[in-house]
Design an enzyme around this catalytic site. Structure first.
Site, PDB file in Angstrom:
ATOM      1  N   ASP A 199       0.829  -1.197   0.000  1.00  0.00           N
ATOM      2  CA  ASP A 199       0.000   0.000   0.000  1.00  0.00           C
ATOM      3  C   ASP A 199       0.871   1.258   0.000  1.00  0.00           C
ATOM      4  OD1 ASP A 199      -2.762   1.061   0.324  1.00  0.00           O
ATOM      5  OD2 ASP A 199      -1.962   1.836   2.216  1.00  0.00           O
ATOM      6  N   GLU A 264       1.591  -0.229  -4.818  1.00  0.00           N
ATOM      7  CA  GLU A 264       0.638   0.831  -5.124  1.00  0.00           C
ATOM      8  C   GLU A 264       1.446   2.124  -5.154  1.00  0.00           C
ATOM      9  OE1 GLU A 264      -3.407   3.077  -3.540  1.00  0.00           O
ATOM     10  OE2 GLU A 264      -1.992   2.206  -2.118  1.00  0.00           O
TER      11      GLU A 264
END
Length: 522
Positions: A199, A264
């Site tokens: 993330d 990400e």
């Protein structure tokens, strides 16, 4: 050089809370995922990515982790994860899990200790700046709105939160934090996970001096919401030192066989995305330009051209049309046109480009965003619609759950569901199955080079995928009118509309919103 498994793979993103409920509590869980692995296998999927499964206060629905080495009780337990992993691997499906290293929950034991006093051993595990409540340390803003700093009156200091107040940022300039995260990575790889989706990977390091971000002077073509007059995150993300942290993660991952790191990544400029894909950093990094593009050939062409140019031959692209943070693409495309026909064209594009495609659960049946009444909203920034329960049938709750109430309202499962499409050769599901099978059986669609056909109409996208032994052409009409393409005769391998013959004449005539994959003579 032979391609790695992740270069050949078709990935399938699963939001576990919304995939399948195995115990009737209205919440999807890991055993529910396991129970539907035969369906995933039947699609031709090579790897699944699970959105966060860790214990969490659910302020940001799993992205506020309170225990990196556990399973949220709503979703099951470690035994349930082990069962899922074993059953997936038995079907030769790999499993990657979400890693959320930038921040924790404010209820994580690390932060509770860090907040206890200025002299606590874990104080420097987070980003604290002493001060008074009248003035924040700098002008940084949270990605979810408002200041990125929260004052703690007990210790008379500010802590940084790039997202919600309940999500304090870890300090990756502290070697103890780095080593602790290495331990987290090892934990799940030891259990057999095949890798991580990491993330907001670019956010892990901030400017050492915490300087103010400057005002943006030009619009960002990659992120339309970033406009002139807003802050340019020059110092709050995408710092040079973040690559050292990623290299450390990669060294841990590489100590296990055939594991993968997918980032990400939201670099300040799209051209910088390839910087994260060096041989000792990430294997894959999400490319979000399709998520932000209108349904126009020119927009998709620009995204592909920029990616191919900036990546070169040394980095491997990813492509995705929808995910858990954005409105589903069929809903976006339906706002000003035939969403179903457009989604079919986009599916052909997604699964024929050079790179690794990621499919979001339900995308393969044409699931749309669900309407969420005000009293049922859960997400702090309004992403509930794209996270609604999977639509398995036209039974109660779409076959997702036997509960009287599901954690989020269901969508239009009476008309769009797996069972209805399973035996329909013209369904969206059938198209995805044929596309994935064709991709796997056609070397040029996986290994081939990418070359745009530059004599196509501006509102169409046509490209070649070539190997020395195979020549494939993909032709996509993004308009509601027929278009002629000056291509030689060939054999049609797949079309999104019904055709009377598989052999084409020159020029090729595309129906409105038609996508064609054809093979030409060598």
């Amino acid at each position: 050089m032979a391609l790695q498994w992740w270069q050949r793979a078709v990935f399938y993103q699963i939001y576990p809370r919304s995939f399948a409920d195995s115990n009737g509590d209205g919440i999807g869980d890991l055993d529910g995922v396991t129970a539907h692995l035969d369906y995933v296998e039947s699609l031709g999927i090579d790897a699944i990515w699970l959105n966060p499964i860790n214990p969490s206060q659910l302020d940001d629905w799993g992205y506020d982790v309170s225990d990196y080495c556990g399973i949220h009780p709503d979703l099951g337990d470690l035994a349930a994860f082990d069962r899922l992993l074993a059953e997936a691997h038995r079907r030769e499906i790999r499993v990657i899990v979400d890693l959320v290293p930038n921040h924790t929950s404010n209820q994580h034991p690390w932060f509770i200790e860090s907040r206890a006093s200025r002299t606590n051993p874990k104080r420097d595990w987070y980003i604290w700046v002493p001060g008074s409540p009248e003035r924040a340390p700098n002008n940084w803003v949270s990605n979810f709105g408002g200041p990125a700093w929260q004052y703690d009156a007990d210790t008379q200091a500010w802590y940084l939160h790039t997202f919600l107040v309940q999500q304090p940022d870890l300090n990756f300039r502290n070697p103890e934090v780095v080593e602790a995260m290495h331990g987290v990575i090892r934990f799940w790889l030891e259990r057999g996970a095949d890798g991580y989706r990491i993330d907001v990977v670019a956010n892990m390091i901030k400017d050492a001096q915490l300087r103010d971000n400057p005002l943006r002077t030009e619009p960002n073509p990659d992120i339309p919401s970033r406009r002139p007059g807003e802050l340019n995150p020059l110092y709050s993300t995408d710092q040079p030192e973040v690559h050292d942290i990623i290299r450390g993660f990669r060294r841990v991952s590489d100590s296990y066989e055939n594991r993968i790191l997918v980032g990400e990544t939201w670099p300040r400029e799209q051209e910088r995305l390839a910087d994260y894909l060096r041989p000792d950093e990430l294997q894959l990094a999400f490319n979000f330009r399709f998520l932000l593009a209108r349904y126009e050939a020119s927009r998709f062409r620009a995204a592909i051209e920029l990616t191919e140019k900036s990546f070169g031959a040394g980095a491997w692209p990813t492509w995705t049309l929808s995910n858990h943070d954005f409105s589903r693409h069929i809903s976006r495309y339906s706002r000003d046109g035939d969403g179903d026909a457009r989604a079919r064209v986009a599916a052909v594009m997604l699964l024929t480009l050079r790179g690794s495609p990621f499919i979001y659960y339900g995308e393969e049946i044409g699931m749309r965003d669900a309407a969420i009444p005000a009293g049922s909203k859960r997400d702090p920034v309004g992403r509930d619609g794209c996270r609604s329960p999977m639509q398995w049938s036209d039974a109660r709750n779409g076959g997702f759950s036997t509960s009287d109430k599901t954690w989020l309202p269901c969508g239009d499962f009476k008309t769009v569901n797996v069972a209805r499409q399973l035996n329909d050769p013209h369904s969206m599901l059938a198209l995805h199955r044929r596309l994935i099978q064709l991709r796997k059986s056609t070397p040029a669609l996986v290994e081939g080079s990418y070359r745009e056909f530059d004599r196509a109409p501006e509102d169409c996208l046509v490209f070649h995928r070539d190997t020395p032994a195979q020549h494939i052409v993909v032709a996509l009409n993004f308009t509601a009118e027929p278009r002629e393409i000056a291509l030689p005769e060939g054999k049609i391998l797949l079309s999104t509309v019904s055709r009377s013959a598989n052999l084409t004449k020159s020029p090729l005539t595309l129906a409105p919103n038609e996508a064609v994959i054809m093979i030409l003579d060598a």
